[in-house]
Design an enzyme around this catalytic site. Sequence first.
Site, PDB file in Angstrom:
ATOM      1  N   GLY A  55      41.002  93.199  39.481  1.00  0.00           N
ATOM      2  CA  GLY A  55      40.379  93.691  38.292  1.00  0.00           C
ATOM      3  C   GLY A  55      39.416  92.775  37.604  1.00  0.00           C
ATOM      4  O   GLY A  55      38.809  93.165  36.426  1.00  0.00           O
ATOM      5  N   SER A  88      41.958  94.978  47.100  1.00  0.00           N
ATOM      6  CA  SER A  88      41.274  94.334  45.848  1.00  0.00           C
ATOM      7  C   SER A  88      39.705  94.120  45.795  1.00  0.00           C
ATOM      8  O   SER A  88      39.286  93.010  45.478  1.00  0.00           O
ATOM      9  CB  SER A  88      42.111  92.983  45.845  1.00  0.00           C
ATOM     10  OG  SER A  88      42.066  92.605  44.422  1.00  0.00           O
ATOM     11  N   LEU A  92      37.743  94.685  43.624  1.00  0.00           N
ATOM     12  CA  LEU A  92      37.533  94.401  42.236  1.00  0.00           C
ATOM     13  C   LEU A  92      38.148  93.106  41.841  1.00  0.00           C
ATOM     14  O   LEU A  92      38.292  92.713  40.607  1.00  0.00           O
ATOM     15  CB  LEU A  92      37.734  95.340  40.992  1.00  0.00           C
ATOM     16  CG  LEU A  92      36.943  96.665  41.203  1.00  0.00           C
ATOM     17  CD1 LEU A  92      37.641  97.889  40.219  1.00  0.00           C
ATOM     18  CD2 LEU A  92      35.578  96.359  40.803  1.00  0.00           C
ATOM     19  N   LEU A 152      36.585  92.043  38.370  1.00  0.00           N
ATOM     20  CA  LEU A 152      35.264  92.449  38.384  1.00  0.00           C
ATOM     21  C   LEU A 152      34.943  93.684  37.603  1.00  0.00           C
ATOM     22  O   LEU A 152      33.849  94.648  37.778  1.00  0.00           O
ATOM     23  CB  LEU A 152      34.725  92.646  39.936  1.00  0.00           C
ATOM     24  CG  LEU A 152      34.255  91.453  40.754  1.00  0.00           C
ATOM     25  CD1 LEU A 152      34.361  91.643  42.058  1.00  0.00           C
ATOM     26  CD2 LEU A 152      33.056  90.889  40.118  1.00  0.00           C
ATOM     27  N   TYR A 167      56.488  96.981  47.067  1.00  0.00           N
ATOM     28  CA  TYR A 167      55.938  97.452  46.133  1.00  0.00           C
ATOM     29  C   TYR A 167      56.976  98.001  45.131  1.00  0.00           C
ATOM     30  O   TYR A 167      57.945  98.575  45.418  1.00  0.00           O
ATOM     31  CB  TYR A 167      54.551  98.391  46.121  1.00  0.00           C
ATOM     32  CG  TYR A 167      53.346  97.872  46.957  1.00  0.00           C
ATOM     33  CD1 TYR A 167      53.384  96.527  46.958  1.00  0.00           C
ATOM     34  CD2 TYR A 167      52.537  98.713  47.364  1.00  0.00           C
ATOM     35  CE1 TYR A 167      52.169  95.956  47.461  1.00  0.00           C
ATOM     36  CE2 TYR A 167      51.415  98.417  48.142  1.00  0.00           C
ATOM     37  CZ  TYR A 167      51.122  96.909  48.262  1.00  0.00           C
ATOM     38  OH  TYR A 167      50.234  96.546  48.801  1.00  0.00           O
ATOM     39  N   GLY A 205      35.068  93.103  34.592  1.00  0.00           N
ATOM     40  CA  GLY A 205      34.490  92.425  33.324  1.00  0.00           C
ATOM     41  C   GLY A 205      35.631  92.213  32.332  1.00  0.00           C
ATOM     42  O   GLY A 205      35.509  91.573  31.254  1.00  0.00           O
ATOM     43  N   LYS A 206      36.937  92.525  32.366  1.00  0.00           N
ATOM     44  CA  LYS A 206      37.782  92.848  31.253  1.00  0.00           C
ATOM     45  C   LYS A 206      38.471  91.329  31.321  1.00  0.00           C
ATOM     46  O   LYS A 206      39.158  91.000  29.794  1.00  0.00           O
ATOM     47  CB  LYS A 206      39.049  93.604  31.514  1.00  0.00           C
ATOM     48  CG  LYS A 206      39.786  93.186  32.636  1.00  0.00           C
ATOM     49  CD  LYS A 206      40.704  94.510  32.846  1.00  0.00           C
ATOM     50  CE  LYS A 206      41.661  94.310  34.338  1.00  0.00           C
ATOM     51  NZ  LYS A 206      42.564  95.363  34.624  1.00  0.00           N
TER      52      LYS A 206
END
Length: 350
Positions: free
Chosen positions: A243, A238, A240, A245, A53, A247-248
């Site tokens: 990301g 993860s 979401l 989920l 990372y 909605g972006k």
Amino acid sequence: MKTVKLGSSDLQVSEVCLGSMTWGNQNTQDEAFAQIDYALERGINFIDTAEMYAVPPSKETSGLTETYIGNWIATNKSRRDEFVLATKIAGVGIPWIRDGGKIDGDAIRQAVDGSLRRLQTDYIDLYQLHWPNRMSPHFSKHWPGQVDPTDTDIEQERAGLLEILQALDEMMQAGKIRHIGLSDDTPWGISEYLRLAELHDLPKMVSIQNEFSLLHLKDWPYLIENCVFNDVAYLPWSPLAGGALSGKYANGAKPAGCRWTMQQRNGIFRDTAHSHEAIAAYKEVADQHDLSLVQLSLAWVYQLAGVTSTIIGATSMEQLAEDLDAYSVALSAEVLADIDGVIKRFPQPF
């Protein structure tokens, strides 16, 4: 926040784990420090990172996330025992990490010492294998024809797994790591490591972290059953869906600085027509029940039977607060039934 036992280990971890992969790319060191402080205040005692990372991975940012965490530890020396620290050794294919080589005994010895140095700590609570040496059905390779198991030399694979366990045992005997776990592996991987550990009196894998969300349910129920029956903690990452989920990305939006605007090692494989249809359907359910899409998506994963601790990540304090607030959201039987209806329509959107 409740704590639970991490598989067969003696560790107690919070049911939400703070992920860190954006630190060093989308987040500065000061922002990483703020996230750690806030998470600890909210009852999080589990932080996950990796030697490769920040993400998306690059030679310039490799190891930077561990360095940020190490600098926090150095600044807060008396607080090291307040949290369980997990990190991961990179698998084959990252050219700037050990020339892209596979995980073996020598790689483990080098990687553990490197992580300890960057993290500025004497021990790692949970040391994980980031992905297997063999080709595995992760990162959108779960569709038929993507991975051919008959291409694997099974005896060579078993010999490699045994060498890995022996090296991890050596690191545990030296006090450098306390427990070991898997990441992005399969039911066979779990079972084979457990079998070899029992056969050769070596340490057991106590956990596995795999991608899991309302958009990516391939571990249910078979891998999760394997975890429950073998006392292996299941750690979804993860939740979401990168990301999505939140909605972006609805209606083709790609906000500046978001992950889908960046070059990804495995491509933007979550960006499919079915994903967008499923996200819209889950948003309808959330709206009907006065929930945000984030609350709905995270609460469902947090509360699923067999989930031990869910790894969340955020690039802003507002996102982190919303993710943690979702832990307290109780989903009614009606909400769960509506979610099940969407799952049946879109069982595997990507």
